[in-house]
Write a protein that holds these residues in place. Structure first.
Motif, mmCIF file in Angstrom:
data_model
loop_
_atom_site.group_PDB
_atom_site.id
_atom_site.type_symbol
_atom_site.label_atom_id
_atom_site.label_comp_id
_atom_site.label_asym_id
_atom_site.label_seq_id
_atom_site.Cartn_x
_atom_site.Cartn_y
_atom_site.Cartn_z
ATOM 1 N N ALA A 40 3.957 8.304 0.800
ATOM 2 C CA ALA A 40 3.287 7.267 0.011
ATOM 3 C C ALA A 40 3.792 5.883 0.408
ATOM 4 N N GLN A 41 5.105 5.768 0.648
ATOM 5 C CA GLN A 41 5.675 4.476 1.031
ATOM 6 C C GLN A 41 5.103 3.988 2.359
ATOM 7 N N LEU A 42 5.010 4.876 3.326
ATOM 8 C CA LEU A 42 4.480 4.505 4.637
ATOM 9 C C LEU A 42 3.015 4.084 4.535
ATOM 10 N N LEU A 43 2.215 4.852 3.797
ATOM 11 C CA LEU A 43 0.792 4.539 3.681
ATOM 12 C C LEU A 43 0.570 3.209 2.961
ATOM 13 N N LEU A 44 1.350 2.952 1.916
ATOM 14 C CA LEU A 44 1.215 1.695 1.191
ATOM 15 C C LEU A 44 1.644 0.502 2.047
ATOM 16 N N LEU A 45 2.692 0.691 2.850
ATOM 17 C CA LEU A 45 3.142 -0.385 3.724
ATOM 18 C C LEU A 45 2.089 -0.690 4.786
ATOM 19 N N VAL A 46 1.512 0.353 5.382
ATOM 20 C CA VAL A 46 0.474 0.142 6.398
ATOM 21 C C VAL A 46 -0.727 -0.565 5.776
ATOM 22 N N ARG A 47 -1.144 -0.122 4.587
ATOM 23 C CA ARG A 47 -2.281 -0.762 3.936
ATOM 24 C C ARG A 47 -1.987 -2.232 3.641
ATOM 25 N N GLY A 48 -0.782 -2.510 3.149
ATOM 26 C CA GLY A 48 -0.418 -3.890 2.841
ATOM 27 C C GLY A 48 -0.388 -4.767 4.086
ATOM 28 N N ALA A 49 0.172 -4.235 5.177
ATOM 29 C CA ALA A 49 0.253 -5.023 6.407
ATOM 30 C C ALA A 49 -1.133 -5.312 6.976
ATOM 31 N N LEU A 50 -2.023 -4.344 6.917
ATOM 32 C CA LEU A 50 -3.365 -4.528 7.470
ATOM 33 C C LEU A 50 -4.230 -5.435 6.602
ATOM 34 N N GLN A 51 -3.795 -5.688 5.376
ATOM 35 C CA GLN A 51 -4.517 -6.615 4.499
ATOM 36 C C GLN A 51 -4.090 -8.060 4.699
ATOM 37 N N SER A 52 -3.104 -8.302 5.558
ATOM 38 C CA SER A 52 -2.618 -9.661 5.773
ATOM 39 C C SER A 52 -3.728 -10.534 6.362
ATOM 40 N N PRO A 53 -3.894 -11.760 5.857
ATOM 41 C CA PRO A 53 -4.901 -12.658 6.436
ATOM 42 C C PRO A 53 -4.500 -13.206 7.803
ATOM 43 N N ASP A 54 -3.224 -13.049 8.169
ATOM 44 C CA ASP A 54 -2.708 -13.542 9.443
ATOM 45 C C ASP A 54 -2.933 -12.471 10.520
ATOM 46 N N ARG A 55 -3.829 -12.754 11.458
ATOM 47 C CA ARG A 55 -4.150 -11.775 12.501
ATOM 48 C C ARG A 55 -2.925 -11.432 13.340
ATOM 49 N N GLN A 56 -2.104 -12.439 13.688
ATOM 50 C CA GLN A 56 -0.913 -12.183 14.476
ATOM 51 C C GLN A 56 0.051 -11.247 13.758
#
Length: 432
Positions: free
Chosen positions: A346-362
């Protein structure tokens, strides 16, 4: 949000910080190597260097704050951070049922120590991005430079002292870079992480010729490690970055891969042939034994933090004996049971989801570019939830770089500090 009114000359400060951050990460990573056959000396070097670099990272963060970078923090995607804390707390509780609580505690303390380092080290980049937005100090570049210098050291050592820097495998027929200083597969992963970090120089068109020169030793060292998993990770990282690149770079890379096919085939199919490849050098039967024989004995909470059996080794009738599973997710399943496995997944999936939601493309590209080699390594070696290794360190850095942010809603004392130490900055209203 901050706006620069007049840009003062901070170049000397920034150059010093860049050197310090690169040197700190380089020494921190070197602290995971086995530099001596003397167990006591090795422990002293590892413990001393790691703790010193944690203090150094905290010192750089404090130095930036004294120069006007206000340490006002907020958390986003905080559930990913809380679940990682829950994973560590479950590891602490597992000392109650671990067959070797001393070993479990040692592993836990090392993971916590790297977590503290990652927190202070990530702070430095959040402060730099906020208060020195025009600087050339980027996390990916620092990672790439540190990995490049480390790998160059191994290449020099391979020429000067081959008996130390090479490890003989397959009955002495194959020599793999890394020796017993560093597991060759782990060193291969470090090469891929460094290459992925340096790849961001191409996005920013930053010193492209020097970047190509830096990539060369990383690729050479990767080949010399003979690590097939790292080679697969490098292929995925290359494909990922090429998808963002222009057609010219894609064609050049395709030509390079085509010319390298004979070498790649020789690296993949070694002594033992396809049978060895298809069994992942004996890992598949070992994993099957772990899941069918080891897990049913302690399915709920496992054997204790970084323990996979009641004794020191797990051994099945038809597999080799080992202290670790060579798969970070099976490792968690064995040492903390289905409860721990559910937490880390769950921690890994939530972290990936949060990172991919970043407005910063870089930021999104950086996260994916570094996570790919870490995950590939996690399926065949220590990995991001395994025994203490620098894969855990990089993963913890990704957690803080994703979840730790500057809080623009400053208190009155913080505003006074900002006006006093950075009069060139204006605090704009924070976005609602």
């Amino acid at each position: 949000m901050l706006k620069t009114d007049t840009l003062p000359n901070h170049q000397r400060l920034l150059r010093t910080v860049q050197v310090l951050l690169t040197l700190i990460l380089l020494i921190k990573l070197a602290g995971f190597f086995t530099w001596s056959e003397d167990v006591g000396l090795t422990r002293l070097l590892k413990t001393g260097s790691r703790l010193a670099m944690t203090l150094a990272a905290a010192g750089v963060s404090q130095w930036l704050q004294r120069r006007g970078a206000v340490a006002a923090w907020r958390w986003q995607h905080s559930l990913a951070v809380l679940l990682y804390g829950a994973y560590l707390l479950l590891g602490l509780a597992s000392l109650l049922w671990s067959g070797n609580p001393g070993y479990s505690l040692l592993q836990l303390l090392m993971v916590v120590e790297t977590l503290v380092f990652a927190y202070f080290y990530a702070q430095c980049f959040v402060l730099l991005d906020t208060f020195y937005a025009g600087s050339n100090i980027h996390f990916a570049r620092v990672v790439g430079n540190a990995c490049c210098w480390l790998v160059l050291g191994f290449l020099v050592g391979a020429v000067a002292a081959p008996d130390t820097f090479y490890r003989l495998t397959h009955g002495g027929e194959e020599a793999r870079l890394g020796g017993f200083l560093m597991n060759p597969n782990e060193l291969g992963m470090l090469c891929v992480v460094g290459a992925s970090g340096l790849s961001f120089n191409f996005y920013q068109k930053y010193r492209l010729r020097r970047t190509l020169l830096q990539l060369l030793p990383l690729v050479v060292a990767l080949v010399l490690t003979g690590s097939r998993s790292s080679l697969a990770g490098f292929g995925l990282v290359l494909f990922f970055h090429l998808r963002q690149a222009g057609r010219r770079w894609q064609l050049l890379a395709l030509g390079g891969v085509g010319a390298s096919l004979p070498l790649l085939a020789g690296l993949v199919v070694k002594q033992g042939g396809l049978e060895e490849v298809l069994s992942l050098t004996g890992r598949l039967p070992f994993w099957q034994a772990l899941l069918t024989e080891g897990l049913p004995r302690e399915p709920l909470l496992g054997y204790g933090f970084m323990r996979i059996a009641y004794g020191e080794y797990f051994q099945s009738t038809h597999t080799y004996a080992a202290q670790m599973t060579h798969n970070t997710f099976i490792q968690v399943l064995l040492n903390l049971g289905v409860v721990g496995f559910g937490i880390v997944l769950a921690q890994l999936l939530l972290l990936v989801r949060g990172a991919l939601q970043s407005p910063d493309r870089q930021a999104r590209l950086l996260f994916v570019g570094l996570l790919i080699p870490l995950l590939i390594n996690s399926f065949t070696e220590f990995g991001i939830f395994g025994q203490s290794n620098f894969g855990i360190l990089f993963y913890q850095l990704l957690i803080f770089l994703t979840c730790l942010r500057f809080n623009a809603r400053l208190t009155a004392p913080e505003r006074r500090v900002l006006r006093l130490r950075r009069p060139d900055l204006t605090l704009l209203p924070a976005a609602s």
